[in-house]
Design an enzyme around this catalytic site. Structure first.
Site, short mmCIF file in Angstrom:
data_model
loop_
_atom_site.label_atom_id
_atom_site.label_comp_id
_atom_site.label_asym_id
_atom_site.label_seq_id
_atom_site.Cartn_x
_atom_site.Cartn_y
_atom_site.Cartn_z
N ASP A 159 4.91 -1.01 -6.17
CA ASP A 159 4.57 -2.43 -6.19
C ASP A 159 4.60 -3.02 -7.60
OD1 ASP A 159 4.13 -2.57 -3.43
OD2 ASP A 159 2.09 -1.84 -3.64
N ASP A 168 1.38 -6.43 0.22
CA ASP A 168 1.93 -5.18 0.68
C ASP A 168 1.05 -4.74 1.86
OD1 ASP A 168 3.40 -2.66 0.58
OD2 ASP A 168 1.53 -1.82 -0.20
N ASP A 172 -0.91 -2.00 -4.18
CA ASP A 172 -1.66 -0.90 -4.79
C ASP A 172 -0.81 0.28 -5.19
OD1 ASP A 172 -1.08 0.03 -2.22
OD2 ASP A 172 -2.86 1.30 -2.19
#
Length: 639
Positions: A534, A336, A530
């Site tokens: 996610d 990400d 994080d």
């Protein structure tokens, strides 16, 4: 060394001293001349060697008997007891040389190996124990103007606790008074203290170094950082790697087979007239000693345990040896962007208002529309807005995941978000030439301008990608909901292999599914994130890696590996450590099996004697344990 291990060591040393004395006596003094007959001499030798044997091995004999009573026959205690009692029983064959010395030696050196194993396991557990020491014993709470020590689980959320210098922070919270330095090394592996002041978030488990702090708690103890970490550590041993589980299953099948083979080796040839009973019984006993699988069943779990313990010293929590094994096979790492490769600390870098519109009004509308959001973009908008945010002016705030926010501000409908949000509501908009996250602002259907927000790439992000490629990772992929031009700019800066932009949370899952479908056989995919959005991707990946103990609870719960700080460089360290651990595991498997098979063949052929069998069992186990202990050495993985 524990008190139990010290008593164990003293017992072994006493037995070794007596064994050496008896060995010297039998070598220097003719017992046959002393007793007047060979039979009496053999029985005297039997009695002399029986003393160190029982001192060293009485507990092994008792464990074997107890396990047989519980139906657990085939273990190393049974093999050692059967082999050594058999060696002493060779006294019943007067035509053969006595083998009491070898029987006593097997038990003595087996106990030396067991003590060594106990010490090695203790060493590997120390790093876990150090982690467990972060558990706070009490919390000091303010109550009616005085301080009172209570259990951390008794403190209600919203209470003000006092943390004095030298004490551990018992609960997560926000500093309301005082300034200090916090030692976070036990959590993150980071030796540099972190400064905190009023408004700073603090997490449980850190040590307050300098000044007293008053902290308003934000979570109950059960949901605090320290409680979550301890739960992860305690549960790590339950999740075994496939290799470790295979060795356990292998030992269950292997031990009965070799025991049966030893019995057949001792009984069948003499029944067929192929030699003396004593000769074949001795071969069977030697076969039993060598066949003990302790080198494998000790060193393989110890290697994994050492790897997990070593990782914890680097601030990397691996939830089980199965994830350590999967991590060693990773050849694709998917990131990400925000908060993982970038700081997630967005700053407003430009406000482009439409003609006739005040830029301050554009920012005011956007900041108020984002008044109830805790997204980093919302925080940056409120930070950039100079005036106070009056939440009473805002109602009907709705967040569209991956798109933006709709709210009613001063009875006017305000849209703040990306081009997809504008298109959904039929609002006209135009692009911006600046690189960054562009937030379009629309008031009552009229496009009033856009705000450009830029995120900062983490200092070690580029080195992380280079380190991953150097470690053998073939693909580094970045997934983000940000604009394509911003994503490509960050990807190019970091050396990312593939970039996918403007993705919704469900799009990220689809992309991971696509990447998983293109993986080579045996290769694994890791996803690093994080945020709360996610969590689905972390669960779907072969290995989910959550960044930072300060990250989302949902992400940490869903992840298989948790990085206690926000440094992406720890991802490469975790993969290198996992691969190093697996190398040690396979070295021990190949070495132990190779040596044992060779000596087993020699024992069956009558070439190997009992002393060589001792090396094949205890010697191989000690060498494998020494090799396994290398998994705890993490100095080469430190920056």
């Amino acid at each position: 060394m524990s008190k139990k291990q010290k008593r164990w060591l003293v017992r072994i040393l006493v037995a070794l001293a007596l064994f050496a004395c008896v060995l010297a006596v039998t070598a220097l003094v003719s017992l046959e001349q002393l007793t007047g007959s060979r039979t009496a001499a053999v029985w005297l030798e039997f009695a002399l060697f029986l003393v160190p044997y029982l001192i060293a091995g009485y507990d092994v004999l008792l464990k074997a008997a107890r396990n047989i009573g519980h139906g657990q026959v085939f273990d190393e205690n049974f093999l050692m007891s059967l082999a050594t009692v058999g060696a002493f029983a060779m006294v019943l064959f007067p035509e053969t040389d006595p083998h009491m010395a070898e029987g006593a030696a097997v038990m003595l050196f087996y106990q030396v190996g067991e003590l060594f194993q106990s010490y090695a396991v203790g060493r590997s557990r120390k790093s876990i124990a150090d982690m467990m020491d972060i558990a706070p014993e009490y919390a000091t709470i303010e109550c009616d103007g005085h301080l009172e020590e209570v259990g951390p689980d008794e403190v209600p959320v919203g209470s003000v606790i006092v943390v004095k210098p030298g004490e551990r922070v018992p609960l997560d919270g926000v500093v309301v008074d005082g300034a200090s330095q916090l030692d976070t090394a036990a959590l993150t592996g980071e030796s540099v203290p972190r400064s905190v002041e009023p408004g700073s978030e603090v997490v449980s488990g850190c040590v307050n170094l300098t000044g007293a702090l008053r902290v308003r708690t934000s979570k109950p103890y059960g949901d605090s950082t320290v409680a979550r970490i301890l739960e992860l550590v305690e549960n790590a041993a339950e999740k075994k790697a496939r290799t470790e589980s295979f060795i356990t299953r292998f030992a269950r099948v292997y031990t009965p087979i070799v025991t049966g083979t030893a019995v057949l080796l001792a009984v069948v040839p003499p029944l067929l007239g192929a030699g003396a009973w004593s000769d074949w019984i001795l071969r069977g006993l030697t076969f039993l000693v060598v066949s003990c699988p302790c080198a494998l069943v000790i060193s393989v779990p110890l290697s994994f345990f050492g790897g997990i313990g070593g990782a914890s010293r680097l601030g990397i929590l691996v939830k089980g040896s199965n994830y350590l094994e999967l991590l060693s096979k990773v050849d694709t790492v998917v990131f990400d962007k925000t908060g993982t490769l970038t700081d997630g600390t967005f700053d407003v870098v430009a406000i482009h208002a439409e003609e006739g519109v005040d830029p301050a009004a554009v920012l005011s509308h956007a900041a108020h529309a984002e008044a109830f959001s805790d997204h980093p973009i919302a925080v940056s908008l409120r930070r950039a807005y100079a005036g106070p945010i009056d939440q009473k002016r805002v109602r009907q705030a709705e967040e569209a995941s991956g798109h933006g926010v709709r709210a009613v501000v001063d009875e006017r409908e305000v849209l703040v978000g990306n081009d997809k949000l504008m298109a959904r509501h039929g609002a006209a908009w135009h692009d911006c030439e600046l690189a960054g996250t562009v937030l379009h602002v629309c008031v009552d259907g009229r496009y009033v301008g856009h705000i450009v927000i830029a995120d900062v790439v983490k200092a070690d992000a580029a080195q992380t990608i280079a380190d991953l490629h150097a470690a053998g990772v073939k693909r580094c992929v970045m997934l983000t909901g940000d604009r394509a031009d911003v994503a490509q700019a960050v990807g190019g800066q970091l050396g990312i292999d593939e970039v996918r932009a403007q993705l919704l949370p469900e799009d990220k899952v689809n992309e991971v599914e696509r990447l998983l479908g293109s993986q080579a056989d045996g290769a694994k995919l890791a996803f690093v994130g994080d945020g709360i959005n996610d969590a689905p991707v972390l669960t779907r990946a072969d290995v989910g890696i959550a960044m930072g103990a300060m990250g989302s609870d949902a992400a940490i719960e869903a992840a298989d590996v948790v990085l206690m700080d926000d440094k992406p460089s720890n991802i490469a360290r975790a993969i290198r450590l996992a691969r190093g651990t697996m190398r040690i595991v396979w070295q021990n498997i190949v070495f132990a099996l190779g040596v044992k098979i060779a000596i087993l063949i020699l024992a069956a052929l009558g070439i190997a004697n009992m002393w060589l069998a001792v090396f094949g069992d205890v010697g191989v186990a000690v060498l494998a344990i020494l090799n396994a202990m290398r998994a705890m050495n993490v100095r080469k993985y430190r920056p």
